[in-house]
Design an enzyme around this catalytic site. Sequence first.
Site, PDB file in Angstrom:
ATOM      1  N   GLY A  11      -4.499 -23.658 -15.309  1.00  0.00           N
ATOM      2  CA  GLY A  11      -5.139 -22.367 -15.551  1.00  0.00           C
ATOM      3  C   GLY A  11      -4.552 -21.240 -14.735  1.00  0.00           C
ATOM      4  N   CYS A  68      -5.347 -20.116 -11.811  1.00  0.00           N
ATOM      5  CA  CYS A  68      -5.154 -20.414 -10.389  1.00  0.00           C
ATOM      6  C   CYS A  68      -3.778 -21.017 -10.111  1.00  0.00           C
ATOM      7  CB  CYS A  68      -6.267 -21.350  -9.922  1.00  0.00           C
ATOM      8  SG  CYS A  68      -5.978 -22.053  -8.309  1.00  0.00           S
ATOM      9  N   GLY A  90      -5.796  -0.348  -7.433  1.00  0.00           N
ATOM     10  CA  GLY A  90      -6.853  -1.274  -6.999  1.00  0.00           C
ATOM     11  C   GLY A  90      -6.530  -1.911  -5.665  1.00  0.00           C
ATOM     12  N   ALA A  91      -7.434  -1.742  -4.682  1.00  0.00           N
ATOM     13  CA  ALA A  91      -7.218  -2.298  -3.336  1.00  0.00           C
ATOM     14  C   ALA A  91      -8.085  -3.527  -3.096  1.00  0.00           C
ATOM     15  CB  ALA A  91      -7.484  -1.234  -2.275  1.00  0.00           C
ATOM     16  N   GLU A 146      -2.677  -8.307  -1.983  1.00  0.00           N
ATOM     17  CA  GLU A 146      -1.762  -9.442  -1.789  1.00  0.00           C
ATOM     18  C   GLU A 146      -0.399  -9.166  -2.428  1.00  0.00           C
ATOM     19  OE1 GLU A 146      -5.344 -12.786  -1.647  1.00  0.00           O
ATOM     20  OE2 GLU A 146      -3.922 -12.847  -3.296  1.00  0.00           O
ATOM     21  N   ASP A 163     -14.833 -18.538 -14.273  1.00  0.00           N
ATOM     22  CA  ASP A 163     -14.627 -17.102 -14.488  1.00  0.00           C
ATOM     23  C   ASP A 163     -15.272 -16.591 -15.768  1.00  0.00           C
ATOM     24  OD1 ASP A 163     -13.098 -17.045 -12.204  1.00  0.00           O
ATOM     25  OD2 ASP A 163     -11.302 -16.226 -13.147  1.00  0.00           O
ATOM     26  N   LEU A 212     -13.491 -16.883  -8.466  1.00  0.00           N
ATOM     27  CA  LEU A 212     -12.763 -17.637  -7.449  1.00  0.00           C
ATOM     28  C   LEU A 212     -12.586 -19.076  -7.917  1.00  0.00           C
ATOM     29  CD1 LEU A 212     -14.717 -16.343  -4.316  1.00  0.00           C
ATOM     30  CD2 LEU A 212     -12.329 -15.828  -4.880  1.00  0.00           C
ATOM     31  N   HIS A 258     -12.503 -21.906  -6.216  1.00  0.00           N
ATOM     32  CA  HIS A 258     -13.405 -22.908  -5.632  1.00  0.00           C
ATOM     33  C   HIS A 258     -14.826 -22.753  -6.164  1.00  0.00           C
ATOM     34  CE1 HIS A 258     -12.546 -19.533  -2.947  1.00  0.00           C
ATOM     35  NE2 HIS A 258     -13.828 -19.531  -2.634  1.00  0.00           N
ATOM     36  N   HIS A 300      -9.623 -26.331  22.973  1.00  0.00           N
ATOM     37  CA  HIS A 300      -8.909 -25.210  23.591  1.00  0.00           C
ATOM     38  C   HIS A 300      -7.433 -25.562  23.696  1.00  0.00           C
ATOM     39  CE1 HIS A 300      -8.104 -21.800  26.194  1.00  0.00           C
ATOM     40  NE2 HIS A 300      -7.439 -22.628  26.992  1.00  0.00           N
TER      41      HIS A 300
HETATM   42  C1  LIG Z   1      -2.982 -13.151  -8.944  1.00  0.00           C
HETATM   43  C2  LIG Z   1      -4.258 -13.939  -8.723  1.00  0.00           C
HETATM   44  C3  LIG Z   1      -4.515 -14.490  -7.490  1.00  0.00           C
HETATM   45  C4  LIG Z   1      -5.664 -15.232  -7.292  1.00  0.00           C
HETATM   46  N1  LIG Z   1      -5.875 -15.765  -6.051  1.00  0.00           N
HETATM   47  C5  LIG Z   1      -6.980 -16.498  -5.841  1.00  0.00           C
HETATM   48  C6  LIG Z   1      -7.190 -17.106  -4.580  1.00  0.00           C
HETATM   49  O1  LIG Z   1      -6.382 -16.974  -3.665  1.00  0.00           O
HETATM   50  N2  LIG Z   1      -8.312 -17.853  -4.420  1.00  0.00           N
HETATM   51  C7  LIG Z   1      -9.220 -18.014  -5.430  1.00  0.00           C
HETATM   52  O2  LIG Z   1     -10.213 -18.703  -5.231  1.00  0.00           O
HETATM   53  N3  LIG Z   1      -9.049 -17.447  -6.623  1.00  0.00           N
HETATM   54  C8  LIG Z   1      -7.949 -16.701  -6.861  1.00  0.00           C
HETATM   55  N4  LIG Z   1      -7.749 -16.153  -8.090  1.00  0.00           N
HETATM   56  C9  LIG Z   1      -8.780 -16.348  -9.123  1.00  0.00           C
HETATM   57  C10 LIG Z   1      -8.689 -17.742  -9.722  1.00  0.00           C
HETATM   58  O3  LIG Z   1      -7.405 -17.948 -10.243  1.00  0.00           O
HETATM   59  C11 LIG Z   1      -9.743 -17.909 -10.804  1.00  0.00           C
HETATM   60  O4  LIG Z   1     -11.007 -17.594 -10.281  1.00  0.00           O
HETATM   61  C12 LIG Z   1      -9.784 -19.330 -11.322  1.00  0.00           C
HETATM   62  O5  LIG Z   1      -8.541 -19.707 -11.853  1.00  0.00           O
HETATM   63  C13 LIG Z   1     -10.881 -19.493 -12.377  1.00  0.00           C
HETATM   64  O6  LIG Z   1     -10.892 -20.792 -12.838  1.00  0.00           O
HETATM   65  P1  LIG Z   1     -11.421 -21.157 -14.287  1.00  0.00           P
HETATM   66  O7  LIG Z   1     -11.223 -22.632 -14.416  1.00  0.00           O
HETATM   67  O8  LIG Z   1     -12.760 -20.599 -14.502  1.00  0.00           O
HETATM   68  O9  LIG Z   1     -10.457 -20.382 -15.309  1.00  0.00           O
HETATM   69  P2  LIG Z   1      -8.885 -20.310 -15.470  1.00  0.00           P
HETATM   70  O10 LIG Z   1      -8.178 -20.744 -14.251  1.00  0.00           O
HETATM   71  O11 LIG Z   1      -8.605 -18.952 -15.991  1.00  0.00           O
HETATM   72  O12 LIG Z   1      -8.586 -21.387 -16.578  1.00  0.00           O
HETATM   73  C14 LIG Z   1      -9.008 -21.245 -17.891  1.00  0.00           C
HETATM   74  C15 LIG Z   1      -8.120 -22.094 -18.772  1.00  0.00           C
HETATM   75  O13 LIG Z   1      -8.673 -22.126 -20.071  1.00  0.00           O
HETATM   76  C16 LIG Z   1      -7.630 -22.043 -21.024  1.00  0.00           C
HETATM   77  N5  LIG Z   1      -8.211 -21.543 -22.262  1.00  0.00           N
HETATM   78  C17 LIG Z   1      -8.824 -20.353 -22.486  1.00  0.00           C
HETATM   79  N6  LIG Z   1      -9.295 -20.289 -23.750  1.00  0.00           N
HETATM   80  C18 LIG Z   1      -8.977 -21.458 -24.331  1.00  0.00           C
HETATM   81  C19 LIG Z   1      -9.179 -21.999 -25.626  1.00  0.00           C
HETATM   82  N7  LIG Z   1      -9.828 -21.314 -26.565  1.00  0.00           N
HETATM   83  N8  LIG Z   1      -8.715 -23.241 -25.867  1.00  0.00           N
HETATM   84  C20 LIG Z   1      -8.050 -23.954 -24.928  1.00  0.00           C
HETATM   85  N9  LIG Z   1      -7.826 -23.493 -23.698  1.00  0.00           N
HETATM   86  C21 LIG Z   1      -8.279 -22.263 -23.384  1.00  0.00           C
HETATM   87  C22 LIG Z   1      -6.639 -21.070 -20.378  1.00  0.00           C
HETATM   88  O14 LIG Z   1      -5.346 -21.209 -20.931  1.00  0.00           O
HETATM   89  C23 LIG Z   1      -6.712 -21.522 -18.917  1.00  0.00           C
HETATM   90  O15 LIG Z   1      -5.773 -22.534 -18.638  1.00  0.00           O
HETATM   91  C24 LIG Z   1      -6.593 -15.420  -8.344  1.00  0.00           C
HETATM   92  C25 LIG Z   1      -6.332 -14.875  -9.600  1.00  0.00           C
HETATM   93  C26 LIG Z   1      -5.172 -14.144  -9.794  1.00  0.00           C
HETATM   94  C27 LIG Z   1      -4.901 -13.562 -11.154  1.00  0.00           C
END
Ligand SMILES: Cc1cc2nc3c(=O)[nH]c(=O)nc-3n(C[C@H](O)[C@H](O)[C@H](O)COP(=O)(O)OP(=O)(O)OC[C@H]3O[C@@H](n4cnc5c(N)ncnc54)[C@H](O)[C@@H]3O)c2cc1C
Length: 468
Positions: A43, A45, A183-184, A190, A315, A322, A324, A447
């Site tokens: 995904g 992450c 956006g900050a 990062e 998400d 996030l 985790h 320590h």
């Molecule tokens: C640049 C960046 C940096 C980040 N850094 C951090 C960090 O340091 N720490 C942190 O905790 N979070 C971070 N995040 C956020 C984190 O990546 C997400 O919160 C996390 O990946 C969410 O997990 P998820 O499983 O809900 O969704 P996702 O990781 O978005 O996974 C969803 C998956 O579903 C698949 N999908 C969607 N629709 C369909 C469908 N209809 N059929 C089949 N597959 C489908 C997608 O292809 C994807 O692989 C970051 C995000 C970005 C963009």
Amino acid sequence: MAETPTFDLVVIGAGPGGYIAALRAAQLGMSVACVEKDAAFGGTCLIVGCIPSTALLHSSEIFERTRSGLAEHGIRTGEVSLDLDVMMKRKNRVVTTLTRGIAGLFRKAGVVSFRGIARLAGGTQVAIAGPDGERVVEAKNVLIASGSVPIELPGLAFDHERIVDSTDALGFASVPESLLVVGAGAIGLELGSVWRRLGSAVTVVELTEGVTPGMDRELSDFLRKSLVKQGLSFLFGTRVENAEVGGLGVRSSLRAGDGTQSVLETERVLVAVGRRASSAGLGLEAAGVACDERGQIRVDAHWRTSAAGIYAIGDVIAGPMLAHKAEEEGVACVERIAGVAGHVRYDTIPAVVYTHPEFAAVGLTEEQAALRGVPVRIGRFPFAANARARTMGEIDGAVKVIADAASDLVLGVHVVGPNASDLIAEAATAMELGAAAEDIARSCHAHPTLAEALKEAALAVAGRALNV
Ligand SMILES: Cc1cc2nc3c(=O)[nH]c(=O)nc-3n(C[C@H](O)[C@H](O)[C@H](O)COP(=O)(O)OP(=O)(O)OC[C@H]3O[C@@H](n4cnc5c(N)ncnc54)[C@H](O)[C@@H]3O)c2cc1C
């Protein structure tokens, strides 16, 4: 006609939420399938988020440190130069190793994987449009973990070349001479840090009045000062109204809070204003799965959607975006399906910004405590007074512990400083176990360690810090 395969659970999406949920469900004895539209698992992450970001943050930090931070350690270096192609290839290798690891974990756990776009197809049937056509699988339960996608701003449409999203900014083929980051928040700071360290002139434009909106103001301000010292420029209280691609770059029109307009020309513009739920195309409406006005799937306390047998996590539902958080929800959700008492404590989910110094937090900020009318006592301890930070030459930052004034229970911990991302784990565990500041203060810390700064900040809650 081929038989429709049936599973106890079909997970849509193999991000951290979905793949961890699939593994936990298999551990609990369910027959599990996971559908992923991308060629690799992991995904956002693993493929375009946390992992490639932290790989580039690490590499760019080594580059910067080697260029200018080693002399004080008595280490002389010759000319240091950048091979961006090698840096990117290393990042890609890290990603590939980890995504392949998930495929191995699925095989070991007996999770069946399908490549294709999943859609709810009536009841708990899931249709999968894959490379070889469409097929349907039958599920007793469906878990939607379809994640999120970057938000596009009106007037700043992505062309993925000059006006880019975070995915594009993780793969620039050359260092842009100048970069405007809109956006900050965590992602903007990062990626802004990565490209600044590699040589770009980075300007961050932020609508609110500081960096990391929503995080502790005092420590956010600390981080802002540190980033300014590193060469990042900021324009706060400013909106990017539109951007025009032309010539060698982008002309962005900015409007400050007092109405003043200006134009900023940069080679590229990175829009990092957040992400939105990826809930389109899943057939939610027809399946009776309700979404809120932001397109996030509505769930109850056990991640049940409005349609029987269909759940959602990560998400694609409300809450901090996030990895985790998605994982914890995935585990707890499938445990509930299996009749085990899975649970997520949302007030102890840490958040980290991987800048230098890092900014990590868990629980209430001072501002949130005030808004809720909770009387608190606050302990602070600067890394400048921590022996290990001194030995490392990493004295920028502080630990701030927020405790309930009456019970002394830890309500929040905020850290700007070296290894803050690791230090916050102790704070999150302490809060999870219902610790008082006094409990942390009386726990023996090795320590010399950075973690002693947390102990001292906990001591400071009662005015008893020893090393300041
Ligand atoms: C640049 C960046 C940096 C980040 N850094 C951090 C960090 O340091 N720490 C942190 O905790 N979070 C971070 N995040 C956020 C984190 O990546 C997400 O919160 C996390 O990946 C969410 O997990 P998820 O499983 O809900 O969704 P996702 O990781 O978005 O996974 C969803 C998956 O579903 C698949 N999908 C969607 N629709 C369909 C469908 N209809 N059929 C089949 N597959 C489908 C997608 O292809 C994807 O692989 C970051 C995000 C970005 C963009």
